[in-house]
Each structure stands twice: as structure tokens, then as C-alpha cells.
Motif scaffolding. Structure first.
Motif, PDB file in Angstrom:
ATOM      1  N   ALA A  33      14.848  91.046  53.605  1.00 49.37           N
ATOM      2  CA  ALA A  33      14.135  89.796  53.885  1.00 49.37           C
ATOM      3  C   ALA A  33      14.066  89.454  55.364  1.00 49.37           C
ATOM      4  O   ALA A  33      13.207  88.671  55.767  1.00 49.37           O
ATOM      5  N   SER A  35      14.186  87.578  58.560  1.00 50.08           N
ATOM      6  CA  SER A  35      14.178  86.121  58.728  1.00 50.08           C
ATOM      7  C   SER A  35      13.329  85.429  57.667  1.00 50.08           C
ATOM      8  O   SER A  35      13.175  84.223  57.684  1.00 50.08           O
ATOM      9  N   GLY A  36      12.773  86.218  56.761  1.00 47.17           N
ATOM     10  CA  GLY A  36      11.976  85.663  55.662  1.00 47.17           C
ATOM     11  C   GLY A  36      10.910  86.641  55.221  1.00 47.17           C
ATOM     12  O   GLY A  36      10.404  87.432  56.009  1.00 47.17           O
TER      13      GLY A  36
END
Length: 134
Positions: A33, A35-36
Motif C-alpha cells: 500500500a 502511503s496509500g
């Protein structure tokens, strides 16, 4: 604003066949993931780490009533240690196709892996890759 779209069976099947054609001979890369997870496949991969890449066969799979089911993908050597969060498919020319959710067996995710905790040097297996068109 509604996100609900219901296509006829014939239209769903046409979309699934198009999707299958894009995937044929391409690559499926599983990422952590970072940082997103990107909101969509048009957003560049930044700090997300590519954990493992699977070759997609040509033809890529079967379509029935708007559902694409990938043919078996060969197990692949894991390139980096991390937790699988999503996958991005690339066509045979390296162009991005789409992002898919990744989960364990029975999760209902588009891509089910044998294990989400990937360890560099081991092998990962895609247990299923199924996409239902809207």
C-alpha cells in the motif's frame, strides 16, 4: 450521485471480452500500500513497492455472462517482502489497464492470493482472478 449502473447481460459480456483482450499476454503486478492505494489506475505508482509480477497467458481466460475468469497464472518469484494491498494489470505493451483489489482465498477480492504476507525469494500463487462487469 449514484454509482449504480446495471448493463444488460450482452453488454456486460462484451465489456468482459474487451477486458480479457486487454489482459492477454500482459502482466499482473502486486504492490504493497505504500502511503496509500491509488484511487484509480491512471495515477502513477509512487512509493508503493512491487512485490511480485505474474505473467498473464494469451488468451487470458474465459468470459461467461459478463464475468471474466483468468486462466491459471504460473507461480511467480517474490521480488520484495511486504503485505499485498492491490494489483495493477499491464497490457502486453506495458500500458496500464486497471487496478484490482487483492485478498486471501474466500475474501471476495478480484484477485485471491495464497498468502498476502509475501516474503522475498519465496513463490506466490494467484488462486483466482475473477472480474464481474457491472
Amino acid at each position: 450521485m449514484s454509482d449504480l449502473i446495471r448493463f444488460s447481460s450482452a453488454r456486460r459480456t462484451a465489456r468482459a471480452n474487451l477486458h480479457a483482450g486487454w489482459l492477454a499476454g500482459g502482466t499482473l503486478v502486486v504492490y504493497d500500500a505504500g502511503s496509500g492505494v491509488p484511487e484509480h489506475a491512471g495515477i502513477a505508482i509512487t512509493d508503493q513497492v512491487a512485490l511480485v509480477a505474474f505473467d498473464i497467458p494469451d488468451p487470458s481466460g474465459d468470459v461467461s455472462d459478463g464475468v471474466f475468469t483468468a486462466d491459471p497464472l504460473a507461480a511467480a518469484l517474490i521480488d520484495a517482502t511486504g503485505i499485498a494491498a492491490f494489483a495493477r494489470a499491464y497490457d502486453s505493451g506495458g500500458g496500464g489497464i486497471g487496478d484490482y483489489d487483492v485478498g486471501g482465498v474466500g475474501s471476495g477480492a478480484a484477485i485471491a492470493l495464497d498468502n498476502l504476507n509475501l516474503v522475498e525469494g519465496a513463490y506466490a500463487t494467484v488462486v483466482s482472478f475473477v472480474v464481474t462487469e457491472g
